[in-house]
Design a protein around this motif. Structure first.
Motif, short mmCIF file in Angstrom:
data_model
loop_
_atom_site.label_atom_id
_atom_site.label_comp_id
_atom_site.label_asym_id
_atom_site.label_seq_id
_atom_site.Cartn_x
_atom_site.Cartn_y
_atom_site.Cartn_z
N THR A 1 0.86 -1.18 0.00
CA THR A 1 0.00 0.00 0.00
C THR A 1 0.90 1.23 0.00
OG1 THR A 1 -1.75 -1.15 1.21
CG2 THR A 1 -1.83 1.25 1.21
N PHE B 1 -4.35 -0.90 -7.94
CA PHE B 1 -5.71 -0.45 -7.64
C PHE B 1 -5.64 0.81 -6.78
CE2 PHE B 1 -5.55 -5.05 -7.96
CZ PHE B 1 -6.56 -5.33 -8.86
N GLU C 1 -7.72 2.80 -3.95
CA GLU C 1 -8.79 2.62 -2.97
C GLU C 1 -9.06 3.94 -2.26
OE1 GLU C 1 -10.74 0.09 -2.42
OE2 GLU C 1 -9.75 -1.23 -3.88
N ALA D 1 -6.79 8.79 -1.59
CA ALA D 1 -6.85 7.38 -2.00
C ALA D 1 -5.53 6.69 -1.71
CB ALA D 1 -7.19 7.26 -3.48
N GLU E 1 -2.78 0.56 -4.07
CA GLU E 1 -2.44 -0.82 -3.74
C GLU E 1 -1.78 -1.48 -4.94
OE1 GLU E 1 -5.83 -2.94 -2.39
OE2 GLU E 1 -5.98 -1.83 -0.50
N ARG F 1 -7.87 -9.42 -2.53
CA ARG F 1 -8.71 -8.21 -2.48
C ARG F 1 -10.07 -8.51 -1.87
NH1 ARG F 1 -8.17 -3.70 -4.87
NH2 ARG F 1 -10.24 -3.65 -5.83
N LYS G 1 -11.66 -6.90 1.61
CA LYS G 1 -12.94 -6.20 1.58
C LYS G 1 -13.94 -6.82 2.56
CE LYS G 1 -12.76 -4.32 -3.12
NZ LYS G 1 -12.83 -2.92 -2.67
#
Length: 223
Positions: A12, A36, A38, A55, A58, A74, A78
């Motif tokens: 991250t 990605f 997030e 944001a 990732e 992922r 989540k």
């Protein structure tokens, strides 16, 4: 990863140098990379150091042929809103760690306060400790003082923990517990650093939101 012992890596807001080192093997066809963005949850924004950080980025790397681990990881993150040692074990399996490695890691985490969330501490008297022992340390005693002080300590703050226990003349032990995210967020809502106060009437609700067993870290010497 290049030796095949680890199947997946997750970062991250990865350091550029680290990303470049991994990208080298992506270019050579050894790794698959997926990125990605997030959005930062609204509830986190008041605590951000940089208000422009909206944001998290990732970055995943998987060995060729192991790309399925990326969507699986992922999904785990989540769905793992009540993160506990079972989620921790699943995460380790997706990374490619062996069972004995996951066992060691979870035991290490439990020694340091368990996985996920903030470790909270309160003192208990002799009657409360006996009740907890009979309950298999699955709950805090639902009786006793009208108000119970609660603190948070770093695992290495043993002296501060001992002083907190010593300040309570009726206490015989220091208990450590962790809460599921929604109940923890409620406790931290108006005071993110502590100390906190919980009432005797709140104990049943606290017990319904415990993440794992309650640990006894310190006991007052009988001498």
């Amino acid at each position: 990863m290049l030796e095949g012992r680890k199947k997946l890596a997750r970062f991250t807001n990865i350091d550029p140098g680290t990303e470049a080192a991994f990208d080298r093997w992506v270019d050579k066809g050894a790794l698959q990379k997926e990125v990605f963005l997030e959005p930062v949850p609204e509830s986190f924004k008041p605590y951000l150091i940089d208000p422009n950080h909206t944001a998290d980025r990732e970055v995943y790397y998987a060995l060729k042929g192991q790309e399925w681990r990326i969507p699986a990881m992922r999904l785990l993150w989540k769905e793992g809103l009540g993160w506990n040692e079972h989620f921790e074990r699943l995460e380790g399996a997706l990374f490619g760690y062996e069972s004995w490695q996951n066992d060691w890691w979870i035991a290490h985490c439990n020694e340091r306060g368990g996985t996920g969330g903030i470790a909270l501490f309160c003192t208990v008297d002799a009657e409360g400790l006996r009740w907890m022992e009979l309950a298999g340390f699955r709950a805090l005693p639902p009786f006793g003082r009208a108000e119970i002080p609660v603190r948070s300590f770093h695992p290495d703050e043993e002296t501060a923990m001992a002083l907190f226990l010593a300040e309570d003349e009726d206490a015989v032990a220091l208990a450590r517990f962790k809460l599921l995210p929604k109940r923890q967020q409620k406790m931290l809502e108006d005071n993110s650093n502590g100390p906190w106060q919980i009432t005797r009437e709140q104990i049943p609700e606290i017990n319904r939101h415990l993440k794992r067993q309650v640990d006894i870290l310190l006991r007052r010497s009988k001498t």
